[in-house]
Design an enzyme around this catalytic site. Structure first.
Site, PDB file in Angstrom:
ATOM      1  N   LYS A   1     -15.147 -20.682 -39.647  1.00 31.03           N
ATOM      2  CA  LYS A   1     -15.191 -21.996 -39.391  1.00 31.03           C
ATOM      3  C   LYS A   1     -14.910 -22.793 -40.752  1.00 31.03           C
ATOM      4  CE  LYS A   1     -16.591 -21.676 -34.906  1.00 31.03           C
ATOM      5  NZ  LYS A   1     -15.647 -21.890 -33.675  1.00 31.03           N
TER       6      LYS A   1
ATOM      7  N   GLU B   1     -20.207 -30.767 -32.989  1.00 33.07           N
ATOM      8  CA  GLU B   1     -20.730 -29.918 -31.913  1.00 33.07           C
ATOM      9  C   GLU B   1     -20.799 -28.442 -32.428  1.00 33.07           C
ATOM     10  OE1 GLU B   1     -17.420 -30.351 -32.003  1.00 33.07           O
ATOM     11  OE2 GLU B   1     -17.389 -28.069 -31.837  1.00 33.07           O
TER      12      GLU B   1
ATOM     13  N   SER C   1     -14.701 -12.453 -37.403  1.00 34.65           N
ATOM     14  CA  SER C   1     -14.683 -13.930 -37.650  1.00 34.65           C
ATOM     15  C   SER C   1     -15.865 -14.389 -38.347  1.00 34.65           C
ATOM     16  CB  SER C   1     -14.633 -14.645 -36.525  1.00 34.65           C
ATOM     17  OG  SER C   1     -15.570 -14.167 -35.461  1.00 34.65           O
TER      18      SER C   1
END
Lengths: 404, 266
Positions: free
Chosen positions: A93, A115, A381
């Site tokens: 991210k 969010e 990830s």
């Protein structure tokens, strides 16, 4: 099969998917964002600053690690792991957050909203806001705040305000709605730092571009290391940002299979999973047209996944297009399979994955034994620290003092 | 009479009477689909000129808490798109008031957009307004609505650029809906500044009537906006009455009396 075009059309459509389905108030800001993004991409100064941050703050390039013990144990494919979990803040991210925060600063926005589901995007957003001294508000479903308490605390420690969302399913979908309501209200001062390859154009394209470094690196690493590309790439798909990030560099390589793994949840019944491709149909939610879990009357269905980051009713529109073209394959892994895969990876390689990433691991584990001479890539990830509470709940036998 | 004329004539009649048209939003199915017809007629008796019949949706991103909750209650009460169309038909049987279907796109796409237009027209619906439909995505939808004689109302916002205002004016028929402020639906104490200017900008671009909505909940708002706009849209204030008196037998009377206070009509 024709080669997939890598750029959406001018309106942000990937085939019929994507586009801009938002209230008129947000159209001009989306146009402004798209302009700013294109200008930034042309700006050498912007690119250099982002590159420096990715290298020296986030920790790129991430290793391409060969999981020899795991491969041996399964007795089939040779498995490599792209270690996005080693990035600062613990997940891919941060790539997108660094890109978008530089854009927000270029646009003169003083306030950032986001969010978050599992909290990884919230933590990454809070991190870049701290880094640049910008106000940060993160919307998070009440249920996700309960499931991901550690990340809530991390965001607060980084100076963000975490707003609990109590409407609907109290998960990611409702957090996105609240963030959109905030954005529509405070649009002149605020940048919405959307965390996946979702929402209205230019977000799916822009988020993809900020994450494509993952696939670009992996491609170069494979060529250097073993002189060939992998046969199959596995990535989990919630909104789909890590998956599109690793897929993009390989879309033109017809010989490389791309496998997206959705949350199979508890069962195949509507409301019990987040498998949009097997259980959904095209529809509009939160700004984009894509595969959506909905009931027969077009109301958005509740979803379930043990991993908060995959627990979302719509899939990123570029995935919908890759699916329809047959360029990528989408499958699902159940909660149980993901939990088991996490334990296997921990025990064979000393890597505790995020529950999201464990879904990709689960599918690779399922296929690997029958895939002798094949090379696999799993995009890991995120790391599993944030999921410790959930792992403890699900592995009670590991939470007892050793008797002997 | 082609239904699009019903909206045009209504605005024209209000203009002749020297007052703005009162456009009343009502979430279909709240508190129960069986009560919506009665509530719509109460709005009309209280002085509403145009009805915006809201199709409840699970994820209404452009709405504030009052309408969100109204949608939730309507969905819990079993409201479907098919039921909303039946409600429209029942209202049409008892009223000549123009009816605009107000919705998010997804329930209608799921229903089948062409089928929706056919059935809406047959039910006596005059036009549609979709909160999350930008003009950029609207070509096929607008073509379907035009084919069936439905007016196509689009939103203009304070953030709209000159180029976008032109597009909105070009895509709209019936009237143009000006959003008074950035934000979601909901009542406000005062109406945002700059609305008058936005209305003037639009009036220079189109001969269509211009109605103003978002945040309007009081008689003084209606009077102030009525000085320069052709219509005012009120939604959350009505739905708050429904929320507060939903369980009561005199809900319709309460709504009628509140509407009369807003419209200032006898």
């Amino acid at each position: 099969m024709s080669t997939t075009t890598q750029t959406p059309d001018a309106g942000g459509h990937f085939g019929p998917y994507g586009g801009r389905y938002v209230p008129e108030t947000l159209m001009a800001p989306l146009e402004e964002l798209e302009r700013a993004f294109h200008e930034a991409q042309q700006d050498e100064g912007f690119r250099a600053e982002l590159k420096d941050l990715l290298a020296n703050f986030a920790g790129r390039p991430t290793p391409l690690y060969e999981a020899k013990r795991l491969s041996q144990t399964l007795g089939g494919a040779r498995i490599f792991i792209k270690r996005e979990d080693l990035l600062h803040t613990g997940a891919h991210k941060i790539n997108n957050c660094l890109g978008q925060i530089l854009l927000a600063r270029r646009m003169g926005k003083q306030r950032i909203i986001a969010e978050t589901g599992a909290g990884q995007h919230g933590v990454a957003t809070a991190t870049v806001c701290a880094l640049f001294g910008l106000e940060c508000v993160v919307y998070m479903g009440e249920e996700d705040m309960r499931r991901q308490r550690l990340n809530v605390f991390r965001m607060r420690m980084l100076g963000a305000r975490v707003v609990s969302v109590t409407s609907g399913s109290r998960t990611l979908k409702d957090a996105v709605s609240e963030a959109m309501r905030d954005w529509v209200t405070n649009v002149s001062s605020t940048h919405y730092l959307l965390g996946s390859a979702l929402g209205s154009h230019p977000y799916p394209m822009m988020v993809r571009e900020f994450h494509r470094c993952t696939g670009d690196e992996a491609r170069a690493q494979f060529l250097e290391r073993i002189g060939r590309l992998p046969d199959t790439i596995f990535a989990c798909v919630g909104g789909g940002s890590n998956a599109i990030g690793v897929f993009t560099a390989f879309i033109g390589d017809a010989g490389v299979k791309l496998v997206g793994v959705e949350a199979g949840g508890r069962s195949g019944q509507l409301g019990e999973h987040a498998a949009r491709f097997s259980g959904g149909s095209p529809g509009v939610l939160q700004g984009a047209y894509s595969y959506l879990l909905q009931n027969e009357d077009g109301q958005v269905s509740l979803t379930h996944s043990v991993s908060a980051g995959l627990d979302y009713a719509l899939v990123g529109p570029e995935h919908a297009w890759l699916h329809d073209q047959g360029r990528a394959e989408y499958v699902s892994a159940t909660d149980t399979a993901a939990l088991a895969a996490a334990k296997t990876l921990a025990r064979t390689e000393g890597i505790i994955p995020a529950l999201e990433s464990a879904h990709a691991v689960a599918e690779a584990l399922r296929r690997a034994p029958g895939a002798k001479d094949e090379v696999y890539l799993i995009n890991l990830s995120g790391r599993g620290d944030k999921d410790t509470d959930i792992y403890r709940e699900n592995f009670p036998e590991l939470d007892k003092d050793d008797a002997e | 009479m082609p239904s699009s004329e019903r909206i045009a004539r209504c605005f024209e009649a209000c203009k002749q009477a020297g007052r703005p048209a009162l456009v009343a939003y009502l979430t279909a199915g709240d508190p129960h689909p069986d009560r919506t017809v009665e509530l719509a007629l109460a709005l009309e008796r209280g002085g509403a000129d145009v009805l915006e019949l809201g199709v409840p949706f699970s994820d209404p991103i452009a709405d504030g808490p009052v309408i969100q909750h109204a949608s939730d209650r309507a969905l819990h009460a079993g409201t479907t798109v098919a039921r909303v169309l039946e409600i429209a038909k029942e209202i049409r049987a008892r009223s000549a008031m123009p009816i605009i279907l107000f919705s998010y796109m997804n329930p209608l796409l799921r229903y089948g957009f062409d089928r929706l237009c056919t059935e809406a027209r047959a039910a006596g619906v005059d036009g549609c307004l979709f909160t999350d439909l930008s003009v950029e995505e609207a070509d096929s939808t607008v073509a379907a609505m035009k084919k069936h004689g439905l007016d196509t109302v689009f939103l203009a916002a304070p953030t709209s650029t000159e180029r976008r205002l032109k597009l909105v004016a070009e895509y709209s028929t019936g009237f143009v809906y000006v959003v008074s402020r950035t934000g979601v639906t909901g009542e406000q104490a005062t109406v945002a500044g700059g609305v008058h200017e936005l209305v003037s900008q639009l009036k220079a671009l189109t001969p269509l009537p211009v109605a103003v909505g978002f945040g309007i909940s009081r008689r003084e708002h209606v009077e102030a906006i009525g000085g320069y706009a052709d219509g005012v849209v009120v939604g959350s204030a009505f739905m708050r009455v429904v929320e507060e008196h939903g369980a009561s037998a005199d809900l319709a009377a309460q709504l009628e009396s509140f509407t009369r206070g807003l419209s200032g009509r006898p």
